[in-house]
Enzyme design. Structure first.
Site, mmCIF file in Angstrom:
data_model
loop_
_atom_site.group_PDB
_atom_site.id
_atom_site.type_symbol
_atom_site.label_atom_id
_atom_site.label_comp_id
_atom_site.label_asym_id
_atom_site.label_seq_id
_atom_site.Cartn_x
_atom_site.Cartn_y
_atom_site.Cartn_z
ATOM 1 N N GLY A 42 0.812 -1.216 0.000
ATOM 2 C CA GLY A 42 0.000 0.000 0.000
ATOM 3 C C GLY A 42 0.845 1.266 0.000
ATOM 4 N N SER A 73 -12.223 -1.100 8.740
ATOM 5 C CA SER A 73 -12.218 -2.356 7.989
ATOM 6 C C SER A 73 -13.003 -2.172 6.699
ATOM 7 C CB SER A 73 -12.864 -3.459 8.816
ATOM 8 O OG SER A 73 -13.195 -4.533 7.963
ATOM 9 N N ASP A 80 -3.522 -8.295 3.055
ATOM 10 C CA ASP A 80 -2.699 -9.365 3.591
ATOM 11 C C ASP A 80 -3.532 -10.540 4.063
ATOM 12 O OD1 ASP A 80 -3.927 -8.399 5.771
ATOM 13 O OD2 ASP A 80 -2.136 -7.930 6.914
ATOM 14 N N ARG A 91 -7.020 -13.364 3.242
ATOM 15 C CA ARG A 91 -7.933 -13.892 2.247
ATOM 16 C C ARG A 91 -9.362 -13.401 2.466
ATOM 17 N NH1 ARG A 91 -8.297 -20.248 1.490
ATOM 18 N NH2 ARG A 91 -6.074 -20.104 1.016
ATOM 19 N N ALA A 92 -9.743 -13.240 3.724
ATOM 20 C CA ALA A 92 -11.119 -12.824 3.998
ATOM 21 C C ALA A 92 -11.408 -11.478 3.339
ATOM 22 C CB ALA A 92 -11.348 -12.747 5.506
ATOM 23 N N CYS A 130 -8.295 -33.439 18.321
ATOM 24 C CA CYS A 130 -7.670 -34.462 19.155
ATOM 25 C C CYS A 130 -6.161 -34.529 18.915
ATOM 26 C CB CYS A 130 -8.325 -35.817 18.913
ATOM 27 S SG CYS A 130 -8.257 -36.320 17.207
#
Lengths: 634, 546
Positions: free
Chosen positions: A31, A97, A119, A121-122, A175
């Protein structure tokens, strides 16, 4: 100022540049470079959004920031720094955001172009959808160490960010973490969970106590374990469900905690004998009887020297004391957030992970290595970001000159390839007609056990986390229009703890899922199975065309392997072109970044392109500091 | 070296993300470096920015120009109110703000004057980066630096074209970080420690747990011994033989009472590793070339440490090493109980340490025989000595040693020594060849010599300059003895650029050149040899030796 460019940017292009309005998403490594490049290329109207604040570890590359800016807003400081050098540009900064509902389709529609410098994926998924909805061209990019990538996304013309399935974010079965760790990363994950259990936000998925529901345990063994659980609880007075409360009651007493976590719980694990038939059984540790120090190379600096078990125990004690104090300053109901750049938090995880590794006979790691695993650190340098930003602007210029069809996906290699090419440009692929995001009528199949899968999990794990929705609404396509999930707060919360089957959802049920913000509708078909492989709770089957419709149902019902998110070994071989990640926190597990760096890229053949080089994990591991076995990605 | 202002920990945090690429010793090398930039153009300051941020020791800008309006338009490190001031000074001040740990200096003089008045000036730098130098000054500077073996990077951004040339007489690399390296396991030629250890384990008498947790390395060793018995002492060589070996290994998996094979992951791993682990141990050709190099065969009291180490390595191979390089001493992760894994690890480590000691003794003896100072095996090392850490790193990387020798600028520019075959190949290749732009850049230099300006500098000059540039190119190609021509579109394109410096190209090249500077300063990774051309419009780039 950019008068000298008149000749280079021909005709109307210079005006297009001047009159365009650009959104830069992210004011980090890429950026900062992009903002500078835009201004010096003659762009006049720029908006930048980033929710992050500046950290010391940013300063080796994010050149718009100085030491005195640490902890301030990235987007705002970036704006000020650029304006200081170029006052005649209009820059608007949002410390927020990009996934917030404030930035809806109309917000995106006001821009000529969107440049991603993200940075994670969401956010990439989200901006991808917003740009598709607003029909605005998007330049997507990422760097990792010496590697980088730039591509262009345009609705209807190119693949979108989500057209090709990405390998699922790596998680480990509960587990493995709780009962049978076999790799250092398992211990690191456990240590981070312990931090959260003791000081952070309570998350039932992050339980650190032995797991009596381990599928490896036969019914019989489970029984005996349950019995002994009751016994331990009595003796130790340990309330299994709340490690936090118990720890607080002991006043975070190091010895009590140590002996519970590393002696009693381990002994309890040993009682589940089935687990150790083919494994090396763990060896419980007593805080007062630790193996004596075998002093290694004490000359090395603390960060890169292997601590002994005794040292780890000491660090563990010290950290407990400090973290307890920190927690106390937060007042009632306060909590700490684990941060890899917080010295104490990292020391805690490093010591705990190593003690656990020792117990299970797993290789111990240096603090430096653990930082990289726990923090999911991707090495990042100024040079790669500068290179990628230059490439981004060149693609942006092509779009503005109406030549979007000549745009390329460009990969930056670490060294020139066999054909002496440092850059590998590939033609853009057309959209995947089966894409569950950009197809005209997106559809996907979700495989679950309807009688054990809750509506809350459908919302959080499937729709939000996996399918990237921000605020989904879900309606059963049963002619009655039953709404099981609403994005309006308070409307459907009571459904979260109910099972899908409670709403009559079963094999073949279709759910209409909408995200109002993303202007995105998806039909989810449920495939019911009794049990999924590897303890998975659900599976998302992407491109349905690869399976015959009937066969697919059957296969899914039989619990055999759907192609998306199946066998791990297969995925590693799989070639995909997922975007590299710029840096830092992603999902919890570091394995992910290994996944990313080792990303092999899709080969595309065309006259002016060439096969891309495969990148192996070794390549980047070699690039890592010295011959440490830090697993890097880029 | 610049004083560290922050605490050590602060610096570790600040540089954390890059330490993971080049390590502490790479960082120390950067921090000791003195970088010189000639001409603080947009490209120049971008390059410096990218080496100041990761923390070089100091930089010096040599630039006799005053800041002009057009400089401010594309250079982030000049301000509107700096017009008319010394470009060297303004850029030094603004770049200096990037990192407190870096010292900045400037000389407000042109390189031509400086070469005239003080040709030794440049000899104190670790590396020199020159932007937009004219041919005469470039060759003169190139000659001075070549003499002293100081690396010179020549860089230029012209319209959408970026150009980089590395001129260094000799650059040696110990840590080349190869993309893919096989493990150094010596299964084909097991060393005594490995033999003893593996032979001490009896698969037959093991408990079930031990059997399933015997490292695959041991399994492979044992099955290879078995194989050798029936194959004249040879290891499996080809695909077919390796498959037969795999079958042998699979048969070794224990069976339960019902005759069903147990799940033994270590055996699966052994099978998987047959191909990658069972390789012939040999001296890589690059390393053999180093052994054959006169610098290695004829060492003297002036020899670089690298060559003394190479010679010691060579002598080791022919004596203690029995034809092999020193053992790397690392083994991959594998299924095993930790006791035996650690034992096996120690077997490799011990042999590596033995090899390292032998080489260290040889280095010691060589230095003595050359009358050099007694080596002192401590860090930090006194001048002239070779530290233990250095030898260790050298041994561990023995298979990856690399040497770069560039052709000199004088050779590239000399009418008799120009690489005309390479150039002709690119001249005749189909459209889109990046190297055509190299020829065009040489053409515009010729143009500059004749007209004292670059073609298309003013928009009105573009059309009339096209035939002029064409003539310059024809002369240039004629001088090289080449008969081809450059297509008119390219010439037009070049005139249209008007020698302008586009910032996005400067940003790109700033990253590329800085990366090469870092490679050279850290002596890690192999730098480009020797010319790199980037075409911003097509997003293509090519590396060639000119």
């Amino acid at each position: 100022m950019a008068a000298t460019l008149k000749g280079v940017l021909q005709g109307s292009l210079a005006d297009n540049v001047k009159n365009s309005k650009i959104l830069v998403v992210g004011a980090g490594g890429i950026g900062c470079e992009v903002l500078k490049d835009l201004v010096l290329t003659g762009f006049k109207t720029i908006e930048v959004i980033d929710l992050d604040t500046i950290d010391v570890s940013n300063l080796n590359r994010q050149f718009l920031f100085r030491k005195e800016h640490v902890k301030k807003s990235k987007s705002q400081v970036a704006r000020e720094s650029v304006l200081k050098f170029n006052p005649d540009v209009d820059i608007k900064a949002y410390h927020d955001s990009v996934m917030s509902p404030d930035y809806d389709v109309n917000f995106f529609k006001q821009f000529t172009l969107v440049l991603n410098a993200l940075d994670n994926r969401a956010a990439r998924n989200h901006v991808n959808r917003m740009c598709l909805a607003a029909d605005i061209p998007l330049v997507e990019s990422g760097t990792a160490g010496y590697l980088g990538q730039v591509t262009v996304i345009k609705k209807g013309l190119t693949e979108c960010y989500e057209c090709q399935p990405k390998p699922p974010q790596k998680t480990f079965p509960g587990c493995t973490i709780r009962n049978t760790p076999s790799e250092p990363i398992h211990c690191v994950v456990w240590a981070k969970h312990l931090f959260n259990q003791l000081f952070g936000e309570d998350d039932p998925d992050q339980d650190v106590s032995p797991d009596t529901e381990d599928p490896e345990l036969t019914a019989e063994a489970g029984q005996s374990a349950l019995q002994s659980e009751a016994k331990t609880d009595e003796i130790g007075g340990i309330e299994r469900k709340s490690t936090r409360v118990w720890a607080m009651n002991t006043g975070y007493d190091p010895e009590k905690l140590f002996n519970k976590l590393f002696r009693d719980d381990i002994k309890y694990l040993l009682s589940m004998e089935t687990l150790w038939k083919k494994r090396r059984p763990p060896q419980p540790l007593n805080m007062t009887q630790l193996p004596s120090d075998t002093d290694g190379n004490s000359s090395a600096i603390r960060d890169q020297r292997q601590w002994s078990v005794k040292e780890c125990a000491n660090v563990f004690s010290d950290c407990l004391g400090q973290l307890k104090k920190e927690l106390a300053t937060q007042g009632d109901g306060g909590m700490l957030v684990w941060d890899k750049d917080d010295e104490t938090a990292l020391d805690f995880v490093a010591s705990v992970a190593n003690i656990r590794a020792h117990i299970f006979g797993i290789a111990m790691k240096t603090r430096f290595d653990i930082k990289s695993m726990a923090g999911n650190i991707i090495p990042a340098i100024a040079t790669t970001n500068a290179i990628i930003a230059g490439l981004i602007i060149m693609e942006a210029i092509k779009i503005l000159s109406g030549k979007i069809k000549s745009c390329k996906t460009v990969y930056l290699n670490r060294v020139p390839n066999d054909r002496n090419r440092l850059l590998v440009p590939c033609t853009l692929d057309p959209p995947n007609p089966k894409c569950y995001v950009c197809a005209p009528k997106p559809e996907v199949t979700v495989v679950v056990n309807c009688t054990r899968f809750k509506v809350g999990a459908l919302q959080d794990k499937v729709l939000k986390s996996y399918l990237g929705m921000v605020a989904p609404d879900v309606e059963i396509d049963d002619g009655k229009g039953t709404i099981i999930i609403s994005s309006e707060e308070g409307e459907t919360e009571e459904n979260n703890d109910k099972f899908l089957s409670d709403f009559g959802i079963r094999n073949g049920t279709r759910l209409k899922c909408d995200d109002f913000l993303q202007v995105y509708s998806l039909v989810v078909t449920i495939a019911h199975v009794e049990k999924l492989e590897e303890e998975k709770e659900f599976e998302v089957v992407g491109d349905l065309s690869e399976l015959q419709p009937q066969e697919e149902q059957q296969q899914a019902a039989n619990g055999s392997k759907p192609h998306n998110g199946g066998d791990k070994a297969d995925e590693k071989e799989e070639e995909d072109d997922l975007m590299l990640i710029e840096e830092e926190e992603f999902e919890e597990e570091q394995q992910r970044m290994e996944e990313e760096t080792r990303t092999t890229r899709k080969r595309k053949a065309s006259s002016e392109t060439e096969p891309t080089t495969k990148r192996s994990k070794t390549a980047e591991a070699q690039a890592a500091a010295g011959d440490n076995d830090v697993i890097e990605i880029s | 070296m610049a004083e560290t202002k922050g605490s050590g920990l602060d610096k570790n945090n600040k540089y954390d993300r890059q330490l993971r690429l080049w390590g502490d010793h790479g960082q120390s090398a950067l921090e000791a470096a003195r970088v010189c930039l000639i001409n603080a153009t947009a490209t120049g300051t971008e390059i410096l920015k990218n080496v100041i941020l990761p923390g070089i020791g100091s930089f010096t800008i040599v630039d006799g120009h005053k800041v002009r309006g057009e400089d401010v338009g594309n250079n982030f490190f000049l301000l509107a109110d700096s017009i008319g001031k010394s470009r060297a000074q303004v850029a030094t001040e603004l770049l200096g703000e990037l990192n407190d740990d870096v010292t900045g200096n400037f000389v407000e003089e042109s390189v031509e004057t400086l070469l005239e008045s003080n040709p030794d000036y440049f000899s104190t730098f670790s590396v020199v980066v020159a932007i937009n130098l004219h041919e005469k000054a470039l060759l003169q500077l190139g000659g001075v630096l070549w003499e002293k073996n100081i690396p010179l990077l020549v860089c230029r951004c012209y319209g959408f074209i970026g150009y980089l040339r590395l001129a260094v007489r000799e650059h040696t690399i110990v840590e080349s970080h190869p993309d893919s390296a096989l493990e150094d396991l010596r299964l084909d030629r097991p060393f005594p420690g490995l033999q003893t250890f593996c032979d001490s384990l009896n698969m037959e008498t093991m408990t079930k747990k031990e059997h399933g947790h015997t490292p695959w390395l041991v399994l492979l060793y044992k099955y290879v011994q078995e194989w050798k018995k029936t194959h004249d002492g040879q290891i499996p060589k080809n695909y077919k033989e390796k498959n037969m070996l795999k079958e042998m290994i699979r048969k070794g998996i224990r069976q339960n009472e019902e005759g069903v094979p147990e799940l033994e992951e270590n055996f699966d791993e052994a099978v998987t590793h047959v191909n990658s682990a069972l390789v012939t141990t040999r001296i890589p050709s690059e390393v053999q070339a180093l052994f054959d190099d006169p610098c290695c065969t004829n060492i003297n009291s002036e020899s670089k440490t690298f060559w003394i180490l190479c010679r010691a390595l060579h002598d080791f191979v022919h004596n203690e090493g029995n034809g092999d390089l020193p053992l790397r001493g690392t083994i991959p992760d594998m299924t095993s109980d930790s006791e035996r894994y650690i034992q096996l690890q120690n077997v490799y480590r011990e042999q590596a340490a033995t090899d390292m000691t032998a080489i260290r003794n040889r280095v010691h003896a060589l230095l003595q025989s050359l009358g050099r100072d007694e080596p002192v095996f401590v860090d930090p090392k006194p001048c002239g000595a070779v530290s233990d850490n250095e030898i260790k790193t050298f041994c561990r990387n023995a298979a990856f040693l690399r040497l770069v020798r560039c052709r000199s600028l004088a050779e590239e520019y000399g009418t008799n020594t120009v690489n005309k075959d390479e150039l002709n190949m690119h001249l005749e290749s189909e459209e889109g060849d990046d190297l055509l732009f190299y020829i065009l850049l040489r053409g515009v230099d010729r143009f500059y010599d004749e007209y004292n300006r670059y073609p298309g500098r003013d928009n009105s000059d573009v059309e009339p300059d096209i035939p002029k540039l064409k003539t310059c190119l024809t002369k240039l190609l004629h001088d090289w003895g080449l008969s081809g021509t450059v297509k008119e579109d390219y010439i037009h394109e070049m005139c249209r650029y008007g020698a302008s410096e586009v910032h996005s190209i400067a940003s790109y090249m700033g990253g590329v050149v800085a990366q090469e500077v870092i490679k050279i300063l850290t002596t890690q990774f192999v730098p480009i040899n020797n010319t790199y051309v980037y075409n911003g419009f097509l997003q293509t780039s090519t590396t060639v030796q000119l």
